[in-house]
Design a protein around this motif. Sequence first.
Motif, PDB file in Angstrom:
ATOM      1  N   GLN A   1      38.305  42.510  24.860  1.00 24.28           N
ATOM      2  CA  GLN A   1      36.959  43.065  25.093  1.00 24.28           C
ATOM      3  C   GLN A   1      38.365  43.201  26.528  1.00 24.28           C
ATOM      4  O   GLN A   1      39.584  43.527  26.899  1.00 24.28           O
ATOM      5  N   ASN A   2      37.821  44.142  27.752  1.00 21.87           N
ATOM      6  CA  ASN A   2      37.454  44.827  28.724  1.00 21.87           C
ATOM      7  C   ASN A   2      38.207  44.087  29.134  1.00 21.87           C
ATOM      8  O   ASN A   2      36.755  43.783  30.481  1.00 21.87           O
ATOM      9  N   VAL A   3      39.202  44.211  30.371  1.00 21.10           N
ATOM     10  CA  VAL A   3      39.837  43.112  31.487  1.00 21.10           C
ATOM     11  C   VAL A   3      39.925  43.304  33.234  1.00 21.10           C
ATOM     12  O   VAL A   3      40.660  44.819  32.546  1.00 21.10           O
ATOM     13  N   ALA A   4      39.983  43.315  33.805  1.00 24.50           N
ATOM     14  CA  ALA A   4      40.233  44.125  35.183  1.00 24.50           C
ATOM     15  C   ALA A   4      40.394  42.909  35.767  1.00 24.50           C
ATOM     16  O   ALA A   4      40.380  41.807  36.229  1.00 24.50           O
ATOM     17  N   ALA A   5      41.650  43.386  36.821  1.00 28.30           N
ATOM     18  CA  ALA A   5      41.559  42.318  37.737  1.00 28.30           C
ATOM     19  C   ALA A   5      42.520  42.714  39.051  1.00 28.30           C
ATOM     20  O   ALA A   5      43.590  43.275  38.939  1.00 28.30           O
ATOM     21  N   ILE A   6      42.376  42.256  40.428  1.00 28.74           N
ATOM     22  CA  ILE A   6      42.727  43.131  41.671  1.00 28.74           C
ATOM     23  C   ILE A   6      43.617  41.549  42.403  1.00 28.74           C
ATOM     24  O   ILE A   6      42.755  40.463  42.896  1.00 28.74           O
ATOM     25  N   ASN A   7      45.150  42.005  43.027  1.00 31.12           N
ATOM     26  CA  ASN A   7      45.701  41.370  43.425  1.00 31.12           C
ATOM     27  C   ASN A   7      46.119  41.728  44.612  1.00 31.12           C
ATOM     28  O   ASN A   7      46.692  42.315  44.684  1.00 31.12           O
ATOM     29  N   SER A   8      45.449  42.151  46.334  1.00 23.14           N
ATOM     30  CA  SER A   8      46.245  42.455  47.090  1.00 23.14           C
ATOM     31  C   SER A   8      45.669  42.111  48.318  1.00 23.14           C
ATOM     32  O   SER A   8      45.338  41.035  48.877  1.00 23.14           O
TER      33      SER A   8
ATOM     34  N   THR B   1      46.516  45.264  24.387  1.00 23.84           N
ATOM     35  CA  THR B   1      47.125  45.719  25.313  1.00 23.84           C
ATOM     36  C   THR B   1      47.596  45.098  26.891  1.00 23.84           C
ATOM     37  O   THR B   1      45.694  45.745  27.318  1.00 23.84           O
ATOM     38  N   GLY B   2      47.939  45.205  27.981  1.00 27.72           N
ATOM     39  CA  GLY B   2      47.167  45.123  29.298  1.00 27.72           C
ATOM     40  C   GLY B   2      48.600  46.589  29.819  1.00 27.72           C
ATOM     41  O   GLY B   2      50.008  46.778  29.818  1.00 27.72           O
ATOM     42  N   LEU B   3      48.088  46.512  31.579  1.00 27.28           N
ATOM     43  CA  LEU B   3      48.778  47.675  32.394  1.00 27.28           C
ATOM     44  C   LEU B   3      48.898  46.966  33.277  1.00 27.28           C
ATOM     45  O   LEU B   3      47.745  46.742  33.788  1.00 27.28           O
TER      46      LEU B   3
ATOM     47  N   THR C   1      49.945  45.732  46.661  1.00 28.68           N
ATOM     48  CA  THR C   1      48.246  45.466  45.241  1.00 28.68           C
ATOM     49  C   THR C   1      49.217  45.882  44.117  1.00 28.68           C
ATOM     50  O   THR C   1      49.721  46.176  43.617  1.00 28.68           O
ATOM     51  N   ASP C   2      48.627  44.082  43.038  1.00 32.19           N
ATOM     52  CA  ASP C   2      48.547  44.966  41.738  1.00 32.19           C
ATOM     53  C   ASP C   2      47.758  45.340  40.989  1.00 32.19           C
ATOM     54  O   ASP C   2      46.375  44.208  41.627  1.00 32.19           O
ATOM     55  N   VAL C   3      47.122  45.626  40.754  1.00 26.16           N
ATOM     56  CA  VAL C   3      45.580  46.311  39.448  1.00 26.16           C
ATOM     57  C   VAL C   3      46.376  46.149  38.531  1.00 26.16           C
ATOM     58  O   VAL C   3      47.356  46.566  38.092  1.00 26.16           O
ATOM     59  N   ILE C   4      45.403  44.836  37.367  1.00 25.36           N
ATOM     60  CA  ILE C   4      45.330  44.700  36.344  1.00 25.36           C
ATOM     61  C   ILE C   4      44.641  45.122  35.528  1.00 25.36           C
ATOM     62  O   ILE C   4      43.333  45.213  35.979  1.00 25.36           O
TER      63      ILE C   4
ATOM     64  N   ALA D   1      53.936  47.930  31.591  1.00 23.17           N
ATOM     65  CA  ALA D   1      52.473  48.633  29.612  1.00 23.17           C
ATOM     66  C   ALA D   1      53.328  47.029  29.010  1.00 23.17           C
ATOM     67  O   ALA D   1      54.875  47.065  28.557  1.00 23.17           O
ATOM     68  N   THR D   2      52.814  46.413  29.085  1.00 22.61           N
ATOM     69  CA  THR D   2      52.279  44.997  28.091  1.00 22.61           C
ATOM     70  C   THR D   2      51.641  45.316  26.609  1.00 22.61           C
ATOM     71  O   THR D   2      50.540  45.297  26.255  1.00 22.61           O
TER      72      THR D   2
END
Length: 198
Positions: A108-115, A76-78, A93-96, A68-69
């Motif tokens: 802004q609501n943001v999201a990303a995935i690195n799997s 803020t981001g998780l 898997t990284d989910v942001i 949690a940042t």
Amino acid sequence: TVIHNNVSMHIMGLPVFYFPVISHADWTVKRRSGFLSPTLQFSNDKGATAMVPYYQILGPSKDVEFQATTFQFRGTGLKTTYRERWENSELDTDVIIGKLDTFAEQRQNVAAINSRFKADVGAGWDLTAKILRSSQDTFLRRYGYHNSQRLNSELRAEKLSGDSYYLIKASDLQGLAASDTEDDETTVLPSVFFENRR
């Protein structure tokens, strides 16, 4: 568990920190759930940035970590990292997710995935699958989650057997540069390559 009571830190004879109680695992413990060392940074753009990670063991060969940042000026981001290992395969898997300032709008609501998934399948097949996608084109680099300007998702299966080589491949590219257009974001449909040397 090793417990220390009334711990103080001195620099040049002056007390700087005092902790009533500190506990940690002893040298015989290989893995243990709990909070990891936090980090604190300062910058003109983001202000004070505090990151507190938490590590949780889910089993002998799987775990998850939450980072949690809080960015003082930017939101803020998780970041959630899940890892699991099997006898012949592995998954990372990284989910942001976050509510962060972007160049498009504030908070802004943001999201990303690195799997990433790797496995030995069947008779000599090596399977690799990668999924990298982002809902927004700048927040990953701006907030230090990922530094690439292009996210390449790919499915790849290879087999080398004697004199024969097999390759099955499909991919999809997402450009994160402001100048990228749909023409720059190529998609490779499943293709099959075979070579036999005799």
